[in-house]
Enzyme design. Structure first.
Site, short mmCIF file in Angstrom:
data_model
loop_
_atom_site.label_atom_id
_atom_site.label_comp_id
_atom_site.label_asym_id
_atom_site.label_seq_id
_atom_site.Cartn_x
_atom_site.Cartn_y
_atom_site.Cartn_z
CB SER A 1 38.01 61.98 67.39
OG SER A 1 37.83 63.42 67.36
CB THR B 1 27.32 59.11 46.99
OG1 THR B 1 28.83 58.91 46.60
CG2 THR B 1 26.89 58.23 48.12
CB THR C 1 33.36 54.67 61.48
OG1 THR C 1 34.06 54.81 60.22
CG2 THR C 1 34.21 54.46 62.51
CE LYS D 1 37.40 56.84 62.71
NZ LYS D 1 38.52 57.43 61.85
CB SER E 1 26.14 70.53 68.78
OG SER E 1 27.33 70.04 68.20
N1 PMP Z 1 33.14 61.22 63.78
C1 PMP Z 1 34.30 61.23 64.59
C2 PMP Z 1 34.19 61.77 66.01
C3 PMP Z 1 35.57 60.91 63.81
O1 PMP Z 1 36.60 61.14 64.61
C4 PMP Z 1 35.38 60.65 62.68
C5 PMP Z 1 36.98 60.39 61.61
N2 PMP Z 1 37.89 60.31 62.25
C6 PMP Z 1 34.42 60.70 61.96
C7 PMP Z 1 33.14 60.65 62.59
C8 PMP Z 1 34.48 60.25 60.41
O2 PMP Z 1 34.54 58.79 60.17
P1 PMP Z 1 35.07 58.32 58.88
O3 PMP Z 1 36.57 58.23 59.04
O4 PMP Z 1 34.51 56.96 58.85
O5 PMP Z 1 34.86 59.16 57.80
#
Ligand code: PMP
Length: 405
Positions: free
Chosen positions: A184, A272, A240, A243, A132
């Site tokens: 991110s 859920t 996701t 975004k 990872s």
């Molecule tokens: N993976 C990465 C790299 C992210 O930056 C984020 C949220 N910023 C997520 C997963 C989670 O995604 P979500 O906001 O849809 O929960």
């Protein structure tokens, strides 16, 4: 006061740096970069992850309205028990097709998609070795932690280190490499061809988080792996809907036998309530729109390039010019918050200061996100305003070379 309450009272007094205050935004429908706040009137937003403005796109809004009329508000249950609607199924098929995979599975967020699917994909076999990236998102870290798998952490985007770790592992052990395509916070792009090659040579499966890429990069918005012709080299692609697609929800796409296992075992999927059908319908409209239209992607790339140029002209340092994530390195919590505050108070510009735990202490950033719907004159105004405040408040910061592509 009880000992219990005393603890939190003390925490509130002592950890003021972790106190969170959020700006309350009202969106102006149809005009995303402009928003309003109670105190500041109309402001310009520079830190939204709705990178392409799809959260305000007429086709998306129309699809949502129609789905509300058809199906009502909530989904009414978990996917297993009464909560699976037509739009969930259509969206999963569309996402599988987008990534060239045999199946896909929706979650209520990207966070729960990573957490739930990785806890299964790394955990179910009982003897998986996971590789990872050191800078992987919290949702990946949590999923791997919950999997119980043995973790080997490689330095960010460092394939030599990854190979060292792969070579040292038991050749007979199942292996999974996990990384993000567009990072991110740094905004740099992983060396996917090298990672795919290592995976092949060492017999590892691969899990690629394309959260900050889907919709924005690659043919039809299929992400960086697709852009580099490597989608089939990555076993699972995770994304996701929150975004580039402007909605909410997350997903994994991959071979049917893996997705079946996740569907059956991922606790954040099973236990859920499913996404509201209107959200799935809105996301479906966004995915289809961006499959057929390059306009938003082109404008996002042009806007990011313009911002890079304007920051370079002002010698304002940012971490990477690989992508639309333009993280201005401030390197001090107080200064970073002050810059954010002054941008808002003096210029009506909202960009959130990002501090620990999202970045390391001493590496605080203004994570600037130009979008496809900012106008060039807004970008110029933003750069001018940041330039003034930067000159006023600039100070020492960690030496860090820009990742350039
Ligand atoms: N993976 C990465 C790299 C992210 O930056 C984020 C949220 N910023 C997520 C997963 C989670 O995604 P979500 O906001 O849809 O929960």
């Amino acid at each position: 006061m009880s000992e219990y309450m005393n603890f939190f009272a003390r925490l509130a007094r002592e950890s003021t740096d972790r106190k969170r205050e959020f700006l309350e935004l009202g969106r102006i429908a149809g005009r995303f970069p402009a928003a309003s706040t109670v105190e500041n009137g109309e402001i310009s937003v520079w830190c939204s992850n709705d990178y392409l403005g799809m959260g305000q796109h007429p086709r998306v809004l129309e699809a949502m309205h129609r789905a509300i009329d058809e199906y009502g508000g909530g989904s009414g249950g978990s996917r297993n028990i009464g909560g699976t609607h037509h739009y969930h199924v259509l969206l999963e098929r569309e996402l599988a097709r987008l990534h060239g995979k045999s199946d896909a599975l929706l979650f209520t967020s990207g966070y729960s998609a990573n957490e739930g699917s990785l806890s299964v994909l790394a955990g179910l076999s009982g003897n998986c070795a996971v590789f990872s990236d050191q800078e992987n998102h919290a949702s990946i870290i949590d999923g791997l932690r919950h999997s119980g798998a043995k973790k080997h952490i490689f330095r960010h985007n460092d394939c030599a280190h990854l190979e060292e770790l792969l070579a040292a592992a038991d050749p007979g052990q199942p292996k999974l490499i996990v990384t993000e395509s567009v990072h991110s916070m740094v905004g740099d792009i992983a060396p996917l061809a090298e990672i795919a090659d290592l995976a092949k040579r060492y017999g590892a499966a691969t899990f690629l988080d394309e959260v900050h890429a889907v919709g924005m990069y690659g043919p039809g918005g299929a992400g960086i792996a697709a852009q580099e012709g490597l989608a089939s080299s990555f076993t699972v692609i995770m994304g996701t809907l929150a975004k580039g697609y402007g909605m909410t929800g997350g997903y994994v796409a991959g071979p049917a036998e893996l997705i079946d296992a996740v569907r059956a075992h991922a606790r954040s999927f099973v236990f859920t309530t499913a996404l509201p059908p209107s959200v799935a319908a809105g996301a479906l409209a966004a995915v289809r729109h961006l499959r057929d239209s390059d306009d938003e992607r082109r404008r996002l790339a042009e806007n990011a390039r313009l911002l890079h140029t304007l920051l370079d002209e002002r010698s304002i340092p940012y971490l990477s010019d690989h992508s639309h994530i333009v993280s201005v390195l401030v390197g001090d919590d107080e200064r970073c918050r002050a810059m954010s505050r002054l941008l808002l108070q003096r210029h009506g510009i909202y960009v959130q200061a990002v501090n620990a735990p999202s970045v390391r202490v001493g590496e605080e950033i203004l994570r600037v996100a130009p979008s496809a719907v900012h106008l060039p004159e807004e970008i110029r105004k933003f750069a001018a305003a940041l330039g003034t405040i930067w000159t006023e408040l600039d100070g020492p910061r960690p030496a860090r070379a820009r990742v350039s592509g």
